[in-house]
Design an enzyme around this catalytic site. Sequence first.
Site, PDB file in Angstrom:
ATOM      1  N   GLU A 108       0.854  -1.203   0.000  1.00  0.00           N
ATOM      2  CA  GLU A 108       0.000   0.000   0.000  1.00  0.00           C
ATOM      3  C   GLU A 108       0.889   1.253   0.000  1.00  0.00           C
ATOM      4  OE1 GLU A 108      -3.425  -0.321   2.567  1.00  0.00           O
ATOM      5  OE2 GLU A 108      -3.571   1.847   2.744  1.00  0.00           O
ATOM      6  N   LYS A 141      -7.937  -1.597  11.012  1.00  0.00           N
ATOM      7  CA  LYS A 141      -7.218  -1.931   9.767  1.00  0.00           C
ATOM      8  C   LYS A 141      -6.048  -0.960   9.598  1.00  0.00           C
ATOM      9  CE  LYS A 141      -6.411  -1.998   5.138  1.00  0.00           C
ATOM     10  NZ  LYS A 141      -5.554  -1.090   4.392  1.00  0.00           N
ATOM     11  N   ASP A 169       4.673 -14.537  11.826  1.00  0.00           N
ATOM     12  CA  ASP A 169       3.410 -15.038  11.277  1.00  0.00           C
ATOM     13  C   ASP A 169       2.330 -13.962  11.441  1.00  0.00           C
ATOM     14  OD1 ASP A 169       0.984 -16.292  10.901  1.00  0.00           O
ATOM     15  OD2 ASP A 169       1.518 -18.112  11.993  1.00  0.00           O
ATOM     16  N   HIS A 221      -3.326   9.961  -0.153  1.00  0.00           N
ATOM     17  CA  HIS A 221      -3.350   8.618  -0.739  1.00  0.00           C
ATOM     18  C   HIS A 221      -3.178   8.670  -2.245  1.00  0.00           C
ATOM     19  CE1 HIS A 221      -5.153   5.210   1.818  1.00  0.00           C
ATOM     20  NE2 HIS A 221      -4.271   5.879   2.501  1.00  0.00           N
TER      21      HIS A 221
HETATM   22  C1  MEV Z   1      -6.421   2.659   4.810  1.00  0.00           C
HETATM   23  O1  MEV Z   1      -5.560   1.608   4.442  1.00  0.00           O
HETATM   24  C2  MEV Z   1      -6.540   2.774   6.311  1.00  0.00           C
HETATM   25  C3  MEV Z   1      -7.573   3.777   6.827  1.00  0.00           C
HETATM   26  O2  MEV Z   1      -8.852   3.480   6.280  1.00  0.00           O
HETATM   27  C4  MEV Z   1      -7.606   3.657   8.325  1.00  0.00           C
HETATM   28  C5  MEV Z   1      -8.710   4.461   8.985  1.00  0.00           C
HETATM   29  O3  MEV Z   1      -9.760   4.711   8.383  1.00  0.00           O
HETATM   30  O4  MEV Z   1      -8.506   4.782  10.185  1.00  0.00           O
HETATM   31  C6  MEV Z   1      -7.221   5.174   6.400  1.00  0.00           C
END
Ligand code: MEV
Length: 432
Positions: free
Chosen positions: A85, A268, A284, A382
Amino acid sequence: MTSKNLTELTKFYKKKRSERIDALENSGFLDTDWKESLENNLHLPEAIADSMIENQIGTYQLPYGVALNFLIDGQDYVVPMAVEEPSVIAAASSAAKLIGEHGGFQTVISERIMIGQAILTKVSSPQTAMDNLKANEHEILLKANQAHPSIVERGGGAHSLQIREIKEGSSHFLIVHLHIQTLEAMGANIINTMMEAILPLLEELTEGSALMGILSNYATECLATVTCRIPTHALAKNNLEGEEVRDSIVLASQVALVDPYRAVTHNKGIMNGVDAVVLASGNDWRAIEAGAHAYAARDGQYRALSKWYTAENGDLLGELTLPLPVGAVGGSISFHPGAQMTHHLLGNPDAGRLESIIVSAGLAQNFSAIRALVTEGIQKGHMSLQARSLAISAGAQGDEIKVTADLLRKSQHMNLVQAKSILEDLRNKRLR
Ligand code: MEV
């Protein structure tokens, strides 16, 4: 660890790959005799790849980079990450810079105790079985330790037992946990060997039937906690005052505590940092993922793993706790060039130190994500980093990648169609 010359890492992202490798050497993070491995792109020899898995037909590569500016418990680190990413390393580095300017990350690592489970069914008299297990705890531990004497010789091994009874409808299970110190290893093989070895004895003691013996990836006795403190004046962004940004970050934290839909995305973001280091360190990451999400739901509802709140003096405080049963030895760490490079760049940390680094990467990543979300949104940053990936997807090669990406950043729409059209124009112009 010796002191580092961090000025060598200035404008690291603007350097060419070979210059970055030199900068790591000059700053004291990379020893000269390790350079070649990086210059060879951490090549995994065919013979090793073939012996690692069944039916091997190739090696699947990922970019390997370093997140900069990490000050963890007073020690400077560059944190290696294996990740696809585009924004992860940039986000981690910028959060670590800000946090590093205000004291850095402070971590607390629990005693590293792993859990093995033996699951027994068909126990007709559970109370008698539990009494028998307790009365014979010493013998059970002895049997487990005899199955893996080398870990005992090194000061580890099984040291206590816990019994759990679970009744659900017509199902009835007696579950025996062994608490095992695996020292510097994550210890899956040690634990599984021990658990399988004690099954016949447990069947005898409970007059039940052993369903399985296996480690639990829910490593609630192996926790890593990181905290950080950021003064409000350092949080101002996008014409927003620091206090406003702080309050929005606290609200973002609160919503992720109460709404599972937001909590999953929030977590995430944390795992973006965690997984990239876990993977780079040869550990792992599926085990870490599974354990982290179970921990996020430990009170019955899935919640944010981190918490952001306001200190008495108005500073923003961040905190993250994760189960992190990682190892500093064993498995692919002993032969995988990428994993070995990670341990080298981190100064060969012991397993507890590695936990500190990983949990700090998680909090850094989380901070960057939510600060961007509550200020400018994440798409700007991004998409700017995505431009190169889009250019490559559109077919750009060599210097076309940079030119296409730069034009794409300036264009109104940033998508694959646009990238293809920019590339086509570029090539037509070059032909003329
Ligand atoms: C993107 O990989 C991760 C985010 O969605 C985390 C979040 O929303 O806190 C930007």
